[in-house]
Scaffold this active site. Sequence first.
Site, mmCIF file in Angstrom:
data_model
loop_
_atom_site.group_PDB
_atom_site.id
_atom_site.type_symbol
_atom_site.label_atom_id
_atom_site.label_comp_id
_atom_site.label_asym_id
_atom_site.label_seq_id
_atom_site.Cartn_x
_atom_site.Cartn_y
_atom_site.Cartn_z
ATOM 1 N N THR A 152 -11.918 -0.809 -6.554
ATOM 2 C CA THR A 152 -12.802 -0.781 -5.390
ATOM 3 C C THR A 152 -12.178 -1.496 -4.179
ATOM 4 O OG1 THR A 152 -14.713 -0.677 -6.834
ATOM 5 C CG2 THR A 152 -15.110 -1.479 -4.617
ATOM 6 N N ALA B 297 -13.059 -1.990 4.631
ATOM 7 C CA ALA B 297 -12.262 -3.159 5.013
ATOM 8 C C ALA B 297 -12.955 -4.027 6.051
ATOM 9 C CB ALA B 297 -10.873 -2.734 5.499
ATOM 10 N N HIS C 173 -18.177 -8.052 7.201
ATOM 11 C CA HIS C 173 -19.495 -7.909 7.822
ATOM 12 C C HIS C 173 -19.972 -9.248 8.371
ATOM 13 C CE1 HIS C 173 -20.545 -3.814 6.482
ATOM 14 N NE2 HIS C 173 -19.733 -4.084 5.463
ATOM 15 N N VAL D 157 -8.254 -5.042 -21.046
ATOM 16 C CA VAL D 157 -8.985 -5.718 -22.124
ATOM 17 C C VAL D 157 -9.568 -4.645 -23.036
ATOM 18 C CG1 VAL D 157 -10.981 -7.150 -22.676
ATOM 19 C CG2 VAL D 157 -9.469 -7.785 -20.785
ATOM 20 N N LYS E 24 -27.036 4.659 5.116
ATOM 21 C CA LYS E 24 -26.554 3.630 6.039
ATOM 22 C C LYS E 24 -25.763 4.244 7.176
ATOM 23 C CE LYS E 24 -24.861 -0.371 4.356
ATOM 24 N NZ LYS E 24 -24.094 -1.166 3.363
ATOM 25 N N ILE F 127 -20.586 -6.049 -7.327
ATOM 26 C CA ILE F 127 -20.103 -6.512 -6.013
ATOM 27 C C ILE F 127 -19.746 -5.295 -5.163
ATOM 28 C CG2 ILE F 127 -18.549 -8.070 -4.803
ATOM 29 C CD1 ILE F 127 -20.192 -9.522 -6.942
ATOM 30 N N SER G 196 -20.599 -3.498 -1.143
ATOM 31 C CA SER G 196 -20.660 -4.039 0.212
ATOM 32 C C SER G 196 -21.829 -5.000 0.319
ATOM 33 C CB SER G 196 -20.826 -2.881 1.204
ATOM 34 O OG SER G 196 -21.001 -3.390 2.502
ATOM 35 N N CYS H 155 10.869 3.045 6.702
ATOM 36 C CA CYS H 155 9.742 3.887 7.108
ATOM 37 C C CYS H 155 9.694 3.920 8.621
ATOM 38 C CB CYS H 155 8.439 3.317 6.554
ATOM 39 S SG CYS H 155 6.952 4.037 7.256
ATOM 40 N N CYS I 65 3.505 10.396 8.652
ATOM 41 C CA CYS I 65 4.175 11.387 7.802
ATOM 42 C C CYS I 65 3.863 11.157 6.338
ATOM 43 C CB CYS I 65 5.683 11.450 8.078
ATOM 44 S SG CYS I 65 6.706 10.403 7.016
#
Lengths: 424, 491, 121
Positions: free
Chosen positions: B43, B49, B52, B175, B252, B339, B341, B404, B441
């Site tokens: 997640t 990202a 809040h 696990v 939302k 957990i 947002s 890159c 690219c």
Amino acid sequence: MNKQSYDLVVIGGGPAGLAAAQEAYDQGVKDILIIERDFELGGILQQCIHNGFGLHHFGEELTGPEYAQRFMESVADRGIEIKLNTMVLEVTPEKMVYAINSTEGMLEIDAQAVILAMGCRERTREAIGIPGSRPAGVFSAGTAQRYINMEGYLPGKKAVIVGSGDIGLIMARRMHLEGASVEAVLEIMPFSGGLTRNIIQCLDDFDIPLRLSQTVTKIHGKERVEGVTVSKVDDNLRPIPGTEYFVECDTLLLSVGLIPENELSMEAGVELDSATGGPIVNEGRETSIEGIYACGNVLHVHDLVDYVTEESKLAGKTAAYFLQDKIDKRKERVEVIAGNDVSYVVPQQITDKVADRKRVDLYLRGRRPLENVRIIIKDGEQELFNKKERVIKPAEMITVPLSEKMIDDLNSEQIEIKIVKEGA
Amino acid sequence: MKQKTEVLIIGGGVVGTAIARELSKYRLDVILVEKEADVCTGTSKANTALLHAGFNADVNTLKGKLNVRGNELYHQLEKELDVPIKWIGALVVAKKESDMDKLEELLENGQQNGVPDLEIIERKELFELEPNLNPDSIAALYAPTAGIVNPFELTVAFAENAVENGVEVLLESEVLDIEEQDDYKLVRTAQGDIEAELVINAAGLYSDKLANMVGSDDFEITPRKGEYYLYDKKLDIDVNHTIFPVPTEVSKGIVITPTDEANLLIGPNVEEVEDKSDLANTREGLDKVMRGAQETISDLGMNGVIKEFSGLRAAIKETEDFLIEASEKVRGFINVVGIQSPGLASAPAIAEMVVEIVKDEYGQLELDTDFNSDHQGIPRFRHMSHQERAKLVEQNEDYGEIICRCESVTKGEIIDAIRGPIGARTVNAVKRRVRPGAGRCQGGFCEPKVVDILAEELGIEQTEVKLEGKDSQLLIEPAKESLQKGVIDSE
Amino acid sequence: MKQELITCISCPIGCDVEFEVVAGEINNIEGNRCPKGKDYVITEYFNPTRILPTTVRVKRGVLPLVPVKTEEPIPKKLLEKAMKELAKVELEAPVKLGDVVIKNILDTDVNVVATRDLAKR
């Protein structure tokens, strides 16, 4: 910072940069630097190992590496300076070129003139928005070509190829010959974007099916590609529900278009043409910034490297004339407008008077495949040029010459080039 | 091989790694196990990202309590961990009079949660902040404390700083089972058994499965997919803040936000899915994202899109809140689950809270006086001035080789990523740390070079290099191998 | 008499060449824009041939492969067999453009040659 200066800096050592540098040298500019990001010159030609290059320019059929090597040798014979493994990071409007490599570090290069010859990049899966998972095994055709032809790896054993332009077709043959099975080449359009010869010798020869009006609508596989869903598309290129079928494969190659790579040009403040994706240039390939030129696939995506060479020599010559102060500007600039059924035209402007010039060639592309048409150029109401063409294909570039006399006699500040159906 | 530890954290997402780093401040043996070949692969790697501000969640929920504190803590963390955060602020944009009540409600809720500097701004001011909004926008709630972070660099930095302070991170250590013994848990992993006195379940989407292994079966995780479009840095449409539409009862809404690297990101939609590994993009989902974004900025379209992706949120449907507590049923087992947002924003506060729970369970913890809070990130060539670049390449010539071209990533940075405390082992792990292939690219030019560097640094063949998971090899075989076999077959 | 059509692929233009076959002989060739079209159609009808551009492995080169091609077209039906022959080859760098990689491949009287220089690593 390592400070240097050159009369002419050519950015890119592929076919465009090499031809431009060679021509500028032959026109009397000796203080030239070619900057190439790869470890060798030749650009994309080095991975285009197939034959079919050079018929126009050399009058014989060469492979990509052979075509490149001729120019590499001619540049070496002239002693033109080259920096390999060097990346240009910025070009300023004042023609200061910032570049870096691991031996000299950061370079600040003061150039009197700059030729942009950075080429193009491939459109990606993301740019065309194919839904599905994001596993390994989705490659752009050019990346796969590099792996197979230069790096020495087969990226997959069972492939589906999207896009029937020449790169897609050539890669179908390469994958097949190298021992992979090519399940199908899919083309979203109702016609192939590639040359007939490539359909025959890359697909038909090996019984690889070409499926027109079809595209991939979903990629399957969590870690590695496990297959794709293919759908037929309607006249608006939208997938038709109910036509989906599954093709098992471990590799999806995408050959879905090329984009001129103009991030440096944009930062320099060079104006771009949204139709070509490249700079707006005059007939000498000068951009909107005096002393900065563009040629090859950074300017517009060419169909044949021979035309890249032709165009780049023109840019090299204009850059030389600029450095030698041999160019006069016309009183009024003439805009060249892409009219009916013309997707773009290069150059977009005619601005110069050049003493020894005989003609200006306009490069254009048709918007759609058409038969029995006339190509017409109008100067206001007056017809400058009118020629019959039997077949027009968007994949193939059309060249229209304008004589110096025609240009001298222009009445308006705008000429329009268009394609109209015969008799319309 | 059997290992013993005082605390075992299961899950190398932002929550698990933040907890690991917080626990590394104390004299405590800590091991973190992660099933994938890298941290930040669940997640944490695919979300909006956002840091809040904290005006959304109800004041009585854990979300409401932890978001604002987490947001505050990031001001210190961005310096300590050398992680780029942009405090760009957020706007909730109203389009009709009836939206104004909702803005007032959010303002009041935010103030109760302790969100500083919240205000409602009028149309004129709104368009000064965001000139490209659709003309029907009338006002907005403005939350200047909201930020955006690079979740990959953040998670890696939490984990690496934890390692620098003595935590052991074991990758590819799924696990498989947990057995309760008298005074410890025997945790069977893909890499061997671990005896742990205390187990912290931060296994995200799979945390219910983990809890079930020890009989802590009081919650269920529902995966909710969210899809996104990411745009080229060079886009004609400027957006300066994180922009939300006014939330409705059912949705939302689609967020429009710059990322820390100045790409534009739009998304996510919400779709409940069955499969916890279903990260496939769908036409319907992507279309919803695009239409939703266009309701706020109609100029957005496919032009300039460089990537689609989707992420899964780990939701507890019954409460729609975080669940952070020592299990009542199983001693020495702490659940840090559900957990979703604002999990990213809350992570440092969650870690603080978990340390308090550990203290409750374990007794007072002794501070480690050797704790070094500072983590040095990898140089970011792309953000440097030419002068800084000149100095960098003088130190090490590998910083003079650009791998890159879209993101201006040097060979030196890629080597740093591979040699780091939690070294990148896959193409995507390198991309998360230093961004080759993250540009327009999408790796078309640099991927072969990254594969070469990984192969060389790890001492493996190119055909063994993976994109992400263990079956995601990029190159199937060396050239001519099949043909040569064919020769042998036919002879 | 049989009316036949073959698209000439001697060059990228791709002319559609029509012709008739009478008693195993080709007559009335039409549609070709240059004389190559006629030769192509005759060869393509009776014994289709292709240039084969591919690669061979190289030891100690700056790249692990060097591109090669058959100097002349070889029978189409031999392409896959030729690939297998070429897969056995491993050259030693440096390689020069024009170096013969395989002489007279599969008894076709055609040589396979390198199409670029490849320096030693």
